[in-house]
Design an enzyme around this catalytic site. Structure first.
Site, PDB file in Angstrom:
ATOM      1  N   LYS A   1     115.169   5.505 109.763  1.00 26.82           N
ATOM      2  CA  LYS A   1     116.439   4.541 109.569  1.00 26.82           C
ATOM      3  C   LYS A   1     117.152   4.501 110.838  1.00 26.82           C
ATOM      4  CE  LYS A   1     118.871   8.320 107.762  1.00 26.82           C
ATOM      5  NZ  LYS A   1     119.204   9.385 106.814  1.00 26.82           N
TER       6      LYS A   1
ATOM      7  N   TYR B   1     140.891   8.673 134.906  1.00 27.51           N
ATOM      8  CA  TYR B   1     141.918   8.235 133.940  1.00 27.51           C
ATOM      9  C   TYR B   1     143.005   9.272 133.396  1.00 27.51           C
ATOM     10  CZ  TYR B   1     140.146   3.291 133.528  1.00 27.51           C
ATOM     11  OH  TYR B   1     139.741   2.390 133.598  1.00 27.51           O
TER      12      TYR B   1
ATOM     13  N   MET C   1     134.504   4.186 130.475  1.00 25.26           N
ATOM     14  CA  MET C   1     133.757   2.910 129.741  1.00 25.26           C
ATOM     15  C   MET C   1     132.269   2.935 130.357  1.00 25.26           C
ATOM     16  SD  MET C   1     134.093  -0.945 128.618  1.00 25.26           S
ATOM     17  CE  MET C   1     135.538  -0.806 127.773  1.00 25.26           C
TER      18      MET C   1
HETATM   19  C1  PLP Z   1     118.599  10.712 106.685  1.00 24.03           C
HETATM   20  C2  PLP Z   1     117.862  11.330 105.430  1.00 24.03           C
HETATM   21  C3  PLP Z   1     116.955  12.195 105.675  1.00 24.03           C
HETATM   22  C4  PLP Z   1     116.434  12.548 106.874  1.00 24.03           C
HETATM   23  O1  PLP Z   1     117.657  13.718 107.168  1.00 24.03           O
HETATM   24  P1  PLP Z   1     117.210  14.723 108.757  1.00 24.03           P
HETATM   25  O2  PLP Z   1     118.414  15.559 108.423  1.00 24.03           O
HETATM   26  O3  PLP Z   1     117.452  13.645 109.709  1.00 24.03           O
HETATM   27  O4  PLP Z   1     115.838  15.275 108.627  1.00 24.03           O
HETATM   28  C5  PLP Z   1     116.174  12.357 104.350  1.00 24.03           C
HETATM   29  N1  PLP Z   1     116.604  12.059 103.317  1.00 24.03           N
HETATM   30  C6  PLP Z   1     117.647  11.036 103.098  1.00 24.03           C
HETATM   31  C7  PLP Z   1     117.961  10.604 101.771  1.00 24.03           C
HETATM   32  C8  PLP Z   1     118.236  10.654 104.378  1.00 24.03           C
HETATM   33  O5  PLP Z   1     119.361   9.871 103.931  1.00 24.03           O
END
Ligand code: PLP
Length: 375
Positions: free
Chosen positions: A40, A266, A314
């Site tokens: 993801k 800054y 930035m």
């Molecule tokens: C993001 C996610 C994972 C992976 O988790 P990690 O801690 O990055 O290994 C697994 N299951 C679900 C439902 C997630 O949202």
């Protein structure tokens, strides 16, 4: 790109072979279970288009994304693996998305009775069996069927008509902490849900990266690592067993000698205590080099740690390189900001956050260099 542009570019290196090694290691750790890959958020910011084919070539067949758009974007990356790959979509399935989800051939993770109804309705409309996963809430109180909805599903199994249930899953809240009793409670709740839904006889999955390290009972039928694939430490309190995947290095743009009492950046938040040499590099918070690293972070030149001084702005950050001879800090010299000598989890701790946030914030201005997975 012209030479001048290249010379001033910060380089983000992503080692695809290390990702594959990490996947194999996690697969061995959870022998007996399927090792999926969570990709993801564009593979945690590292580019799903690059990461997914490498994992597919290594033999990974199950991928998790957050949204249907992410699943659609994965299609070209999975070309050639159409017949074996499974893409699970974690986020909520809205009624308007159902037709697209079905034609993409993804497996929606259904988070409520309402979503089950919509997906089952689509299956019946198409007169086709559709694959589905069900998410049971065992302690996150975020997504997934709450206990009352699990009860209804147990009492009314016809709600799953038209669906081929290929996974019942839940998500751990405290997997990084092996001593937290919530882990075992969640594990038992998922086991009970599976028993009660035994008419559906689906495999189960609970463990993310850290969950894999809670031991075999947590591996169930499938593990779902994300972070550890990309080199983050699955257990913050212990030595990191994963291979380093991400390195960030930036060239020094300009160097100046300042007198004691002279301030940097800054807000004049840093004042030199002694005459000092300050090196400026072209990485800032717009690149995901977080502003909270101001006066806290560090870089490494030739094995020597150089403290970040003043505020991160930035596009720029400043380092006190007085510890090194002048010849070792001329413009063009690379400073390692993330990598083997600057573990991403340490950088995250200095910034007051977690490695996940550093990865997913990595900017678009870097020269990205991918080390291939085949050697
Ligand atoms: C993001 C996610 C994972 C992976 O988790 P990690 O801690 O990055 O290994 C697994 N299951 C679900 C439902 C997630 O949202």
């Amino acid at each position: 790109m012209s030479t001048t542009l290249r010379q001033s570019a910060a380089v983000l290196s992503i080692d695809l072979a290390a990702i594959v090694q990490n996947w194999r290691f996690l697969q061995e750790r959870s022998a007996g279970a399927v090792c999926a890959s969570v990709v993801k958020a564009d593979a945690y910011g590292l580019s799903a288009a690059a990461v997914v084919p490498a994992l597919a070539r290594a033999g990974c067949q199950s991928f998790f994304v957050a949204t249907l758009d992410e699943a659609a974007a994965l299609q070209p990356a999975l070309a050639g693996f159409e017949h074996t790959r499974r893409v699970f979509v974690l986020g909520s399935l809205g009624a308007a998305m159902v037709a697209n989800a079905a034609s993409l051939g993804v497996i929606p993770v259904l988070n409520s009775l309402g979503e089950i109804e919509v997906w089952s309705g689509e299956a019946r409309r198409r007169e086709q069996l559709l694959p589905a996963a069900i998410h049971v809430d065992t302690g996150m109180s975020r997504l997934g069927l709450p206990p009352s909805e699990v009860d209804m599903l147990v009492d009314q199994p016809e709600r799953l008509r038209g669906l081929s249930l290929c996974l019942i899953m839940s998500h751990l809240a405290c997997a990084e902490d092996p001593n937290n009793p919530l882990n075992e409670r969640q594990r038992q709740k998922l086991a009970v849900a599976r028993m009660r839904l035994s008419h559906a006889s689906a495999p189960i999955s609970l463990a993310n990266s850290a969950g894999i390290f809670l031991g075999e009972p947590y591996h169930a039928d499938m593990v779902r690592p994300g972070a550890a694939l990309y080199g983050l430490a699955p257990r913050p309190a212990e030595q990191n067993p994963m291979h380093t995947v991400v390195s960030l290095a930036a060239p020094i743009l300009q160097v100046r000698e300042i007198d004691s009492g002279t301030t940097v950046g800054y807000g004049a938040t840093f004042a030199a205590q002694t005459p000092s040499r300050i090196a400026t590099v072209g990485v800032g918070y717009a690149d995901g080099f977080l502003r909270s690293l101001s006066n806290k972070g560090a870089g490494v030149i030739g094995g020597v740690q150089v403290p970040l001084v003043g505020r991160v702005s930035m596009d720029l950050a400043t380092f006190d390189v007085s510890a090194l001879p002048e010849a070792a800090t001329v413009p063009g010299t690379m400073i390692e900001l993330i990598g083997k000598n600057r573990p991403i989890d340490d950088v995250a701790a200095e910034a007051g956050t977690i490695g996940y946030e550093i990865l997913t914030s990595l900017g678009r201005r870097y020269l990205r260099a991918y080390t291939p997975d085949f050697i």
